[in-house]
Scaffold this motif. Structure first.
Motif, PDB file in Angstrom:
ATOM      1  N   LEU A 230      16.942  56.974  52.578  1.00 14.99           N
ATOM      2  CA  LEU A 230      17.821  57.406  51.496  1.00 14.99           C
ATOM      3  C   LEU A 230      19.206  56.777  51.619  1.00 14.99           C
ATOM      4  CD1 LEU A 230      16.809  61.181  51.355  1.00 14.99           C
ATOM      5  CD2 LEU A 230      16.192  59.382  49.743  1.00 14.99           C
ATOM      6  N   ALA A 231      19.684  56.584  52.845  1.00 14.43           N
ATOM      7  CA  ALA A 231      20.985  55.936  53.034  1.00 14.43           C
ATOM      8  C   ALA A 231      20.944  54.481  52.558  1.00 14.43           C
ATOM      9  CB  ALA A 231      21.399  56.004  54.499  1.00 14.43           C
ATOM     10  N   GLN A 232      19.843  53.788  52.801  1.00  9.80           N
ATOM     11  CA  GLN A 232      19.716  52.418  52.296  1.00  9.80           C
ATOM     12  C   GLN A 232      19.684  52.394  50.772  1.00  9.80           C
ATOM     13  OE1 GLN A 232      16.236  50.934  54.266  1.00  9.80           O
ATOM     14  NE2 GLN A 232      17.332  50.409  56.160  1.00  9.80           N
ATOM     15  N   GLN A 233      19.035  53.400  50.151  1.00 13.34           N
ATOM     16  CA  GLN A 233      19.033  53.462  48.692  1.00 13.34           C
ATOM     17  C   GLN A 233      20.434  53.716  48.148  1.00 13.34           C
ATOM     18  OE1 GLN A 233      16.198  56.398  47.404  1.00 13.34           O
ATOM     19  NE2 GLN A 233      14.431  55.300  48.252  1.00 13.34           N
ATOM     20  N   LEU A 234      21.225  54.516  48.883  1.00  7.53           N
ATOM     21  CA  LEU A 234      22.597  54.820  48.460  1.00  7.53           C
ATOM     22  C   LEU A 234      23.599  53.766  48.920  1.00  7.53           C
ATOM     23  CD1 LEU A 234      22.493  58.646  49.255  1.00  7.53           C
ATOM     24  CD2 LEU A 234      22.542  57.613  46.987  1.00  7.53           C
ATOM     25  N   LYS A 235      23.096  52.706  49.571  1.00 10.84           N
ATOM     26  CA  LYS A 235      23.926  51.579  50.023  1.00 10.84           C
ATOM     27  C   LYS A 235      24.990  52.017  51.028  1.00 10.84           C
ATOM     28  CE  LYS A 235      23.176  48.994  45.767  1.00 10.84           C
ATOM     29  NZ  LYS A 235      23.794  48.309  44.601  1.00 10.84           N
ATOM     30  N   ASP A 236      24.592  52.903  51.930  1.00 12.31           N
ATOM     31  CA  ASP A 236      25.461  53.320  53.041  1.00 12.31           C
ATOM     32  C   ASP A 236      24.866  52.748  54.324  1.00 12.31           C
ATOM     33  OD1 ASP A 236      27.054  54.529  54.917  1.00 12.31           O
ATOM     34  OD2 ASP A 236      27.056  56.492  53.944  1.00 12.31           O
ATOM     35  N   GLY A 237      25.278  51.531  54.656  1.00  8.67           N
ATOM     36  CA  GLY A 237      24.699  50.844  55.800  1.00  8.67           C
ATOM     37  C   GLY A 237      25.026  51.501  57.127  1.00  8.67           C
ATOM     38  N   ALA A 238      26.209  52.086  57.258  1.00 13.62           N
ATOM     39  CA  ALA A 238      26.604  52.718  58.527  1.00 13.62           C
ATOM     40  C   ALA A 238      25.717  53.915  58.840  1.00 13.62           C
ATOM     41  CB  ALA A 238      28.070  53.145  58.455  1.00 13.62           C
ATOM     42  N   LEU A 239      25.460  54.758  57.827  1.00 12.71           N
ATOM     43  CA  LEU A 239      24.606  55.926  58.045  1.00 12.71           C
ATOM     44  C   LEU A 239      23.167  55.507  58.335  1.00 12.71           C
ATOM     45  CD1 LEU A 239      24.295  58.999  58.051  1.00 12.71           C
ATOM     46  CD2 LEU A 239      23.926  58.905  55.572  1.00 12.71           C
ATOM     47  N   ALA A 240      22.662  54.501  57.626  1.00  9.91           N
ATOM     48  CA  ALA A 240      21.306  54.009  57.878  1.00  9.91           C
ATOM     49  C   ALA A 240      21.190  53.441  59.287  1.00  9.91           C
ATOM     50  CB  ALA A 240      20.933  52.949  56.837  1.00  9.91           C
ATOM     51  N   ALA A 241      22.213  52.690  59.724  1.00  5.60           N
ATOM     52  CA  ALA A 241      22.184  52.121  61.080  1.00  5.60           C
ATOM     53  C   ALA A 241      22.224  53.214  62.140  1.00  5.60           C
ATOM     54  CB  ALA A 241      23.368  51.171  61.256  1.00  5.60           C
ATOM     55  N   GLY A 254      10.044  50.801  70.561  1.00  4.91           N
ATOM     56  CA  GLY A 254       9.343  49.559  70.250  1.00  4.91           C
ATOM     57  C   GLY A 254       8.901  49.432  68.811  1.00  4.91           C
ATOM     58  N   ASP A 255       9.421  50.261  67.920  1.00  6.21           N
ATOM     59  CA  ASP A 255       9.039  50.201  66.510  1.00  6.21           C
ATOM     60  C   ASP A 255       9.710  48.987  65.861  1.00  6.21           C
ATOM     61  OD1 ASP A 255       8.499  50.576  63.822  1.00  6.21           O
ATOM     62  OD2 ASP A 255       8.719  52.753  63.914  1.00  6.21           O
ATOM     63  N   VAL A 256       8.887  48.013  65.490  1.00  2.92           N
ATOM     64  CA  VAL A 256       9.419  46.754  64.940  1.00  2.92           C
ATOM     65  C   VAL A 256      10.047  46.982  63.572  1.00  2.92           C
ATOM     66  CG1 VAL A 256       8.818  44.405  64.255  1.00  2.92           C
ATOM     67  CG2 VAL A 256       7.686  45.460  66.226  1.00  2.92           C
ATOM     68  N   GLU A 257       9.435  47.845  62.767  1.00  2.00           N
ATOM     69  CA  GLU A 257       9.961  48.094  61.422  1.00  2.00           C
ATOM     70  C   GLU A 257      11.352  48.721  61.486  1.00  2.00           C
ATOM     71  OE1 GLU A 257       8.700  50.501  57.314  1.00  2.00           O
ATOM     72  OE2 GLU A 257       7.394  50.521  59.085  1.00  2.00           O
ATOM     73  N   ALA A 258      11.527  49.708  62.384  1.00  2.00           N
ATOM     74  CA  ALA A 258      12.843  50.333  62.540  1.00  2.00           C
ATOM     75  C   ALA A 258      13.858  49.338  63.090  1.00  2.00           C
ATOM     76  CB  ALA A 258      12.730  51.545  63.461  1.00  2.00           C
ATOM     77  N   LEU A 259      13.428  48.471  63.989  1.00  2.00           N
ATOM     78  CA  LEU A 259      14.333  47.472  64.563  1.00  2.00           C
ATOM     79  C   LEU A 259      14.787  46.472  63.490  1.00  2.00           C
ATOM     80  CD1 LEU A 259      15.649  46.583  67.196  1.00  2.00           C
ATOM     81  CD2 LEU A 259      13.625  45.180  67.658  1.00  2.00           C
ATOM     82  N   CYS A 260      13.858  46.056  62.639  1.00  2.00           N
ATOM     83  CA  CYS A 260      14.227  45.141  61.541  1.00  2.00           C
ATOM     84  C   CYS A 260      15.194  45.815  60.572  1.00  2.00           C
ATOM     85  CB  CYS A 260      12.978  44.686  60.803  1.00  2.00           C
ATOM     86  SG  CYS A 260      11.899  43.611  61.758  1.00  2.00           S
ATOM     87  N   GLY A 261      14.938  47.106  60.279  1.00  2.00           N
ATOM     88  CA  GLY A 261      15.844  47.831  59.395  1.00  2.00           C
ATOM     89  C   GLY A 261      17.226  47.984  59.991  1.00  2.00           C
ATOM     90  N   LEU A 262      17.304  48.193  61.317  1.00  2.00           N
ATOM     91  CA  LEU A 262      18.592  48.301  61.985  1.00  2.00           C
ATOM     92  C   LEU A 262      19.356  46.988  61.940  1.00  2.00           C
ATOM     93  CD1 LEU A 262      20.592  49.914  63.681  1.00  2.00           C
ATOM     94  CD2 LEU A 262      19.258  49.319  65.712  1.00  2.00           C
ATOM     95  N   VAL A 263      18.675  45.895  62.173  1.00  2.00           N
ATOM     96  CA  VAL A 263      19.330  44.575  62.104  1.00  2.00           C
ATOM     97  C   VAL A 263      19.851  44.319  60.700  1.00  2.00           C
ATOM     98  CG1 VAL A 263      18.932  42.088  62.279  1.00  2.00           C
ATOM     99  CG2 VAL A 263      17.987  43.619  64.014  1.00  2.00           C
ATOM    100  N   GLN A 264      19.045  44.665  59.696  1.00  2.00           N
ATOM    101  CA  GLN A 264      19.462  44.460  58.313  1.00  2.00           C
ATOM    102  C   GLN A 264      20.666  45.345  57.959  1.00  2.00           C
ATOM    103  OE1 GLN A 264      16.358  45.286  55.515  1.00  2.00           O
ATOM    104  NE2 GLN A 264      17.519  44.536  53.747  1.00  2.00           N
ATOM    105  N   ALA A 265      20.675  46.596  58.455  1.00  2.00           N
ATOM    106  CA  ALA A 265      21.783  47.504  58.146  1.00  2.00           C
ATOM    107  C   ALA A 265      23.072  47.066  58.836  1.00  2.00           C
ATOM    108  CB  ALA A 265      21.412  48.933  58.559  1.00  2.00           C
TER     109      ALA A 265
END
Length: 420
Positions: A230-241, A254-265
């Motif tokens: 939801l934070a990514q949808q609201l464009k709040d990168g700090a909260l998503a990270a 070791g969750d690759v999807e969460a790691l990719c999302g963190l790098v993107q945020a």
């Protein structure tokens, strides 16, 4: 337990095995267990499905003889379900009688107010439904069940602000539950208030990461993933990270999807940390491949199949269909003999065309051919007529008849003059 965990199919199978067990056996099921199983089967069915059978089962579960064997909570649940089923069957008077019994035994229970509001809503009395819930909240403020019902009522009538206010009155531990949190954020977004939605997400994140919340790993993982999404949808990168970092630290590192999302945020706010986390991503190794050999190799064909291959597959399909048609065998019909048939003295064989309609039998066609010879051809009433059949033969007498008529008129005129 299976029903609580959402495994409804397995739970329904167990209930059916209990209810179908024959009576009179040594391991006969207790009456209270049967009553609870009947109630749970009814609660698993969707609205309006098998309504008659559900009413039969809930009547079995709500017998007066079981009142002293069931607990207070079980009796309340069974009575509430019975009232809701009666409302689905449009039997309002019976539902009101059951509500009165429930009110007499449990006057201050929140389910009494909820059932009363449901009856008013079924009778299309929306104002009375809301007043009933508000009156109970005035006497018992902060009740979770009634607040959720009131919020749902407001949301159903597109009163999003009042619905969000009702959810905000819940205790914190109920307000930050995954479903309530998602509903609250959705209501704030419909009011076009993204700052309130972000505040709700931050409150949930702070609560579940504090030492006071004794959350299991599954609930924590669900909340953190929801907050990040939801934070990514609201464009709040700090909260998503922050949410994804907590997920990697406390749930699954070791969750690759969460790691990719963190790098993107982090790429938009903190590039150095984003590069650090990006180094943890394991890229597949291609050292075993030879670059020159790949360059010299033919390019694989990834396009649609050629026309020749398509024709071959079509011909194979036709041959397969023809084989299937050939394999089909004709059904052998059982020979049906007439009544009182004696196999020792069979007599003349039965007519093989006795099953055909009369106009399709050979004998009938022969009779019709004989009758057709005598039939007249042409339309009804037609006959052959000569041209001069209705004409008089000889000279015309038209002038003679006209002269005779003239003389007769003259004589009549002379007689009239003589009388005068």
């Amino acid at each position: 337990v299976l029903q609580r965990r959402g495994q409804t199919d397995e739970a329904m199978e167990l209930y059916q095995r209990v209810l179908k067990q024959p009576q009179g056996q040594a391991n006969e099921v207790d009456v209270t267990v049967l009553a609870v199983a009947c109630n749970n089967v009814v609660s698993l069915r969707s609205e309006g499905k098998s309504l008659f059978d559900s009413l039969k089962r809930i009547n079995v579960a709500s017998k007066e003889s079981l009142e002293h064997k069931l607990t207070r909570k079980q009796m309340i649940e069974i009575t509430v379900n019975k009232c809701l089923l009666l409302l689905q069957a449009r039997r309002f008077d019976e539902a009101k009688r059951e509500l009165q019994r429930l009110r007499e035994s449990n006057p201050d229970h929140p389910r009494v107010a909820i059932v009363q509001a449901a009856i008013a809503y079924a009778e299309k009395k929306t104002k009375a439904c809301e007043d009933c819930l508000q009156a109970y909240l005035a006497e018992h403020p902060g009740n979770e069940e009634v607040l959720l019902c009131l919020s749902q009522l407001h949301a159903h009538h597109n009163r999003h602000e009042k619905s969000a206010e009702a959810l905000a009155q819940l205790p914190v531990i109920r307000r930050v539950q995954p479903r309530n949190l998602e509903a609250s954020v959705a209501l704030h977004l419909r009011q076009k208030s993204p700052e309130k939605a972000i505040a709700s997400l931050r409150e949930a994140l702070d609560f579940w990461t504090s030492e006071e919340a004794a959350a299991d790993e599954e609930t924590l993982a669900t909340v953190l993933r929801m907050v990040a999404r939801l934070a990514q949808q609201l464009k709040d990168g700090a909260l998503a990270a922050q949410a994804l970092q907590l997920y990697l630290e406390k749930v699954d590192g070791g969750d690759v999807e969460a790691l990719c999302g963190l790098v993107q945020a982090l790429s938009g706010t903190d590039v150095e940390r984003a590069e650090q986390y990006a180094q943890r991503l394991r890229v597949s190794s291609y050292d075993h491949l030879d670059a020159e050999e790949l360059e010299m190799a033919a390019i694989p064909k990834l396009g649609p199949p050629s026309k020749r291959r398509a024709q071959e597959t079509a011909e194979e399909g036709k041959e397969g269909e023809e084989k299937k048609e050939k394999v089909k065998k004709k059904k052998k019909r059982k020979i049906r003999l007439p009544k009182n048939y004696d196999p020792e003295n069979p007599g003349p064989p039965p007519d093989p065309e006795r099953w055909l309609p009369k106009h399709e039998r050979a004998e009938y066609k022969k009779q019709m051919r004989k009758r057709d010879k005598n039939f007249l051809r042409g339309p009804q009433g037609a006959m052959v007529v000569e041209e001069n059949a209705f004409r008089k033969q000889g000279p015309s007498t038209a002038q003679v008849e006209v002269s005779r008529d003239g003389e007769a008129r003259r004589k009549q005129g002379r007689k009239k003059q003589g009388k005068k």
